[in-house]
Write an enzyme that holds these catalytic residues in place. Structure first.
Site, PDB file in Angstrom:
ATOM      1  N   ILE A  26       2.189  -4.208  -1.936  1.00 48.10           N
ATOM      2  CA  ILE A  26       1.713  -3.987  -3.304  1.00 48.10           C
ATOM      3  C   ILE A  26       2.370  -4.955  -4.285  1.00 48.10           C
ATOM      4  CG2 ILE A  26       1.558  -2.302  -5.202  1.00 48.10           C
ATOM      5  CD1 ILE A  26      -0.157  -1.702  -2.658  1.00 48.10           C
TER       6      ILE A  26
ATOM      7  N   ASP B 226      12.947 -10.117  -3.929  1.00 48.98           N
ATOM      8  CA  ASP B 226      12.981  -9.342  -2.685  1.00 48.98           C
ATOM      9  C   ASP B 226      14.320  -9.583  -2.000  1.00 48.98           C
ATOM     10  OD1 ASP B 226      10.395  -8.031  -0.973  1.00 48.98           O
ATOM     11  OD2 ASP B 226      12.235  -8.411   0.171  1.00 48.98           O
TER      12      ASP B 226
ATOM     13  N   LYS C 175      -1.385  10.375  -8.112  1.00 50.70           N
ATOM     14  CA  LYS C 175      -1.267   9.482  -6.957  1.00 50.70           C
ATOM     15  C   LYS C 175      -1.072  10.289  -5.662  1.00 50.70           C
ATOM     16  CE  LYS C 175      -0.275   6.206  -4.167  1.00 50.70           C
ATOM     17  NZ  LYS C 175      -0.997   5.009  -3.840  1.00 50.70           N
TER      18      LYS C 175
ATOM     19  N   ARG D  11      -7.213  13.249   0.837  1.00 45.93           N
ATOM     20  CA  ARG D  11      -7.729  12.578   2.030  1.00 45.93           C
ATOM     21  C   ARG D  11      -7.093  13.155   3.303  1.00 45.93           C
ATOM     22  NH1 ARG D  11     -11.236   8.523   2.700  1.00 45.93           N
ATOM     23  NH2 ARG D  11     -10.756   6.868   4.180  1.00 45.93           N
TER      24      ARG D  11
ATOM     25  N   ARG E 202     -23.425  17.767  -1.291  1.00 39.97           N
ATOM     26  CA  ARG E 202     -22.070  17.982  -1.831  1.00 39.97           C
ATOM     27  C   ARG E 202     -21.008  18.087  -0.740  1.00 39.97           C
ATOM     28  NH1 ARG E 202     -25.612  20.359  -4.899  1.00 39.97           N
ATOM     29  NH2 ARG E 202     -25.647  22.278  -3.699  1.00 39.97           N
TER      30      ARG E 202
ATOM     31  N   GLY F 246      -2.151   7.383   9.890  1.00 40.91           N
ATOM     32  CA  GLY F 246      -0.995   6.494   9.738  1.00 40.91           C
ATOM     33  C   GLY F 246      -0.966   5.830   8.384  1.00 40.91           C
TER      34      GLY F 246
ATOM     35  N   CYS G 251       1.064   5.683   3.318  1.00 40.31           N
ATOM     36  CA  CYS G 251       0.657   6.501   2.173  1.00 40.31           C
ATOM     37  C   CYS G 251       0.213   7.896   2.568  1.00 40.31           C
ATOM     38  CB  CYS G 251      -0.463   5.780   1.438  1.00 40.31           C
ATOM     39  SG  CYS G 251      -0.007   4.092   1.070  1.00 40.31           S
TER      40      CYS G 251
HETATM   41  N1  SAJ Z   1      -8.352   8.134   8.812  1.00 37.36           N
HETATM   42  C1  SAJ Z   1      -8.946   9.084   9.621  1.00 37.36           C
HETATM   43  N2  SAJ Z   1     -10.148   9.610   9.255  1.00 37.36           N
HETATM   44  C2  SAJ Z   1     -10.780   9.215   8.111  1.00 37.36           C
HETATM   45  C3  SAJ Z   1     -10.194   8.241   7.309  1.00 37.36           C
HETATM   46  C4  SAJ Z   1      -8.960   7.712   7.670  1.00 37.36           C
HETATM   47  O1  SAJ Z   1      -8.405   9.479  10.663  1.00 37.36           O
HETATM   48  O2  SAJ Z   1     -11.868   9.744   7.849  1.00 37.36           O
HETATM   49  C5  SAJ Z   1      -7.030   7.594   9.166  1.00 37.36           C
HETATM   50  C6  SAJ Z   1      -7.021   6.087   9.411  1.00 37.36           C
HETATM   51  O3  SAJ Z   1      -7.314   5.762  10.730  1.00 37.36           O
HETATM   52  C7  SAJ Z   1      -5.582   5.751   9.030  1.00 37.36           C
HETATM   53  C8  SAJ Z   1      -5.254   6.750   7.940  1.00 37.36           C
HETATM   54  O4  SAJ Z   1      -6.195   7.784   8.033  1.00 37.36           O
HETATM   55  O5  SAJ Z   1      -4.711   5.968  10.105  1.00 37.36           O
HETATM   56  C9  SAJ Z   1      -5.207   6.254   6.526  1.00 37.36           C
HETATM   57  O6  SAJ Z   1      -6.128   5.220   6.310  1.00 37.36           O
HETATM   58  P1  SAJ Z   1      -7.006   5.050   4.998  1.00 37.36           P
HETATM   59  O7  SAJ Z   1      -7.836   3.820   5.191  1.00 37.36           O
HETATM   60  O8  SAJ Z   1      -7.742   6.264   4.670  1.00 37.36           O
HETATM   61  O9  SAJ Z   1      -5.936   4.902   3.812  1.00 37.36           O
HETATM   62  P2  SAJ Z   1      -4.674   3.930   3.537  1.00 37.36           P
HETATM   63  O10 SAJ Z   1      -3.432   4.645   3.923  1.00 37.36           O
HETATM   64  O11 SAJ Z   1      -4.880   2.562   4.088  1.00 37.36           O
HETATM   65  O12 SAJ Z   1      -4.737   3.818   1.947  1.00 37.36           O
HETATM   66  C10 SAJ Z   1      -4.651   4.999   1.155  1.00 37.36           C
HETATM   67  C11 SAJ Z   1      -5.774   4.979   0.124  1.00 37.36           C
HETATM   68  N3  SAJ Z   1      -5.919   6.299  -0.492  1.00 37.36           N
HETATM   69  C12 SAJ Z   1      -7.090   6.964  -0.537  1.00 37.36           C
HETATM   70  O13 SAJ Z   1      -8.101   6.535  -0.042  1.00 37.36           O
HETATM   71  C13 SAJ Z   1      -7.081   8.278  -1.254  1.00 37.36           C
HETATM   72  C14 SAJ Z   1      -5.494   3.928  -0.926  1.00 37.36           C
HETATM   73  O14 SAJ Z   1      -6.431   4.002  -1.974  1.00 37.36           O
HETATM   74  C15 SAJ Z   1      -4.077   4.136  -1.497  1.00 37.36           C
HETATM   75  O15 SAJ Z   1      -3.763   3.136  -2.438  1.00 37.36           O
HETATM   76  C16 SAJ Z   1      -3.099   4.016  -0.377  1.00 37.36           C
HETATM   77  O16 SAJ Z   1      -3.382   5.070   0.557  1.00 37.36           O
HETATM   78  C17 SAJ Z   1      -1.699   4.139  -0.960  1.00 37.36           C
HETATM   79  O17 SAJ Z   1      -1.030   3.094  -1.114  1.00 37.36           O
HETATM   80  O18 SAJ Z   1      -1.299   5.219  -1.344  1.00 37.36           O
END
Ligand code: SAJ
Length: 417
Positions: A12, A31, A203, A210, A243, A254, A257
């Site tokens: 970031i 850094d 945040k 999710r 909906r 993983g 976040c």
């Molecule tokens: N995953 C699932 N099923 C899904 C969606 C994701 O199993 O339906 C898994 C993915 O394989 C992965 C994990 O969840 O292991 C997270 O991946 P992701 O693509 O959903 O999210 P991140 O961690 O890359 O990014 C998130 C984002 N948050 C949201 O979508 C609410 C991003 O906007 C944030 O900025 C970021 O976390 C953060 O920095 O907090």
């Protein structure tokens, strides 16, 4: 144009530094990792992120972005250091605390301090503000302080930094509005202002939303396996409802976040965070569940070889932080399995990805763990010929069962009987 000092040049911090520098601000990125700084000052980046390399190269060339091992005097300080999780699932705030302390002596009257790191509720109020009092400046008047969390997704960071809406929470309104004005130089989305604790909670709740929904999908996957139906069909058909948006099941959650942030809420309100707690544990149970599926497929796994396609926490990135696939790997090793990993995005495993057919030699199962686009066109006939047993476990619903079976492999799908 302002002088901006950004502490922490990770996923970031560096893109944020690059965005400010590309708009003409004079940015010093700080850094503790010498390699990151040396490479930055040569115009190079050490992470994989589309478009970031070019922006950084230009800004370093025109002198708007430089790397430094120590903070410098500036008009704005942005803290972008990691907030990892301790063994007891509480937030490890020592990077934030050290970063805040490291800038105190460089701050002057009229400056702005921004916390970007994802932090437990009340961090700005109870950790940052007390440290900033050491400057002797009147907080919210002579020194403005705010929390401005990022919401970008790795792989699309540059696009989302510019286009996503943003929440800015100030210790007072003057702080929030000043920080809003600053980010307006590159943010095309709306910037909403609020207080710092509300911004911290927004945040955390975005990622918790999710996590909870992914947990629901993973629970459905386990239920579907026991009922003999296909969870992916249930999800596809349920989501035809205007909906409803059931998320995707998989081998776990993983990244730095979603797998971490919910715990920051639990930490502050343990007896009230029931759903959040259960869902986090449900998602954490998925690597173990995948190992159980492998045992069901092949009976004895001890002393056998398994090929795992993908090790990163999600597709098409090189990021392994909190990857559930790492847990699958260690669980399998604990069971006495020889685990072969192939991942085109991770140097250590790239060679296996170049020739997955050689890597599959003598394996009893191939697991599709991360659906990188490089794994789209696998020659299943060749894979089958090299394997000891022709078993494919798809944890992402990535392949077509009929096509794979027509080529002689046994196809198993997580979330399906
Ligand atoms: N995953 C699932 N099923 C899904 C969606 C994701 O199993 O339906 C898994 C993915 O394989 C992965 C994990 O969840 O292991 C997270 O991946 P992701 O693509 O959903 O999210 P991140 O961690 O890359 O990014 C998130 C984002 N948050 C949201 O979508 C609410 C991003 O906007 C944030 O900025 C970021 O976390 C953060 O920095 O907090």
């Amino acid at each position: 144009m302002k002088k901006i000092c950004i502490i922490g040049l990770g996923y970031i911090g560096l893109p944020t530094a690059a965005m400010f520098a590309s708009k003409g601000h004079s940015v010093v990125g700080v850094d503790i990792n010498k390699n990151v700084i040396d490479e930055l000052n040569k115009g190079n980046i050490v992470i994989e992120e589309p478009f970031l390399g070019d922006i950084v190269k230009n800004c370093v060339k025109n002198g708007n972005l430089i790397g430094s091992l120590n903070p410098v005097e500036a008009d704005v300080f942005i803290i972008c250091v990691p907030t990892p999780i301790n063994k007891d699932k509480t937030a490890d705030m020592h990077f934030v605390e050290n970063a805040a302390k490291s800038i105190v002596s460089y701050i002057k009257k009229g400056d702005i301090v921004i916390l970007e790191s994802t932090s437990p509720p009340k961090t700005t109020e109870n950790l940052i503000v007390p440290i900033m009092r050491q400057t002797g400046l009147a907080i919210g008047d002579e020194l403005l302080i705010a929390h401005s969390p990022e919401r970008v997704i790795p792989g699309k960071i540059i696009y989302e930094l510019e286009n996503n809406d943003r929440v800015v929470g100030g210790v007072n309104e003057t702080s929030a509005l000043a920080v809003k004005r600053l980010y307006e130089c590159f943010v095309k989305g709306n910037i909403y202002t609020t207080d710092s604790t509300t911004a911290e909670m927004c945040k955390l709740m975005e990622n918790t939303y999710r996590d909870v929904n992914i947990a629901l999908a993973n629970e459905l996957a386990k239920i579907s396996e026991s009922l003999g139906i296909n969870a992916w069909d249930v999800i596809e058909l349920s989501n035809k409802h205007p909906r409803v948006n059931i998320h995707q099941p998989g081998p776990g959650v993983g990244g730095h976040c979603i797998a971490v942030d919910p715990w920051f809420i639990v930490e502050k309100a343990p007896s009230l965070s029931n759903i959040i707690n259960i869902c986090r544990n449900t998602n954490d149970s998925m690597p173990g569940h995948v190992v159980e599926l492998i045992k069901m497929i092949s009976g004895n796994i001890k002393g056998e070889k398994v090929l795992v396609l993908g090790i990163t926490y999600k597709p098409d990135v090189d990021d392994m932080r909190e990857s559930p696939i790492v847990h699958i790997e260690s669980n399998l090793r604990d069971e006495g399995v020889e685990v072969i990993i192939a991942d085109p995005h991770v140097d250590k495993y790239a060679k296996n990805a170049e020739n997955i057919y050689d890597a599959a030699k003598d394996c009893i199962v191939t697991i599709l763990a991360v659906h990188h686009k490089e794994f789209e066109n696998i020659d299943f006939k060749q894979l089958k010929n090299n394997m000891k047993l022709p078993n494919l476990l798809d944890t992402r619903n990535f392949y077509n069962k009929e096509e794979v079976e027509a080529l002689g492999m046994n196809y198993y799908l997580l979330g399906s009987s």
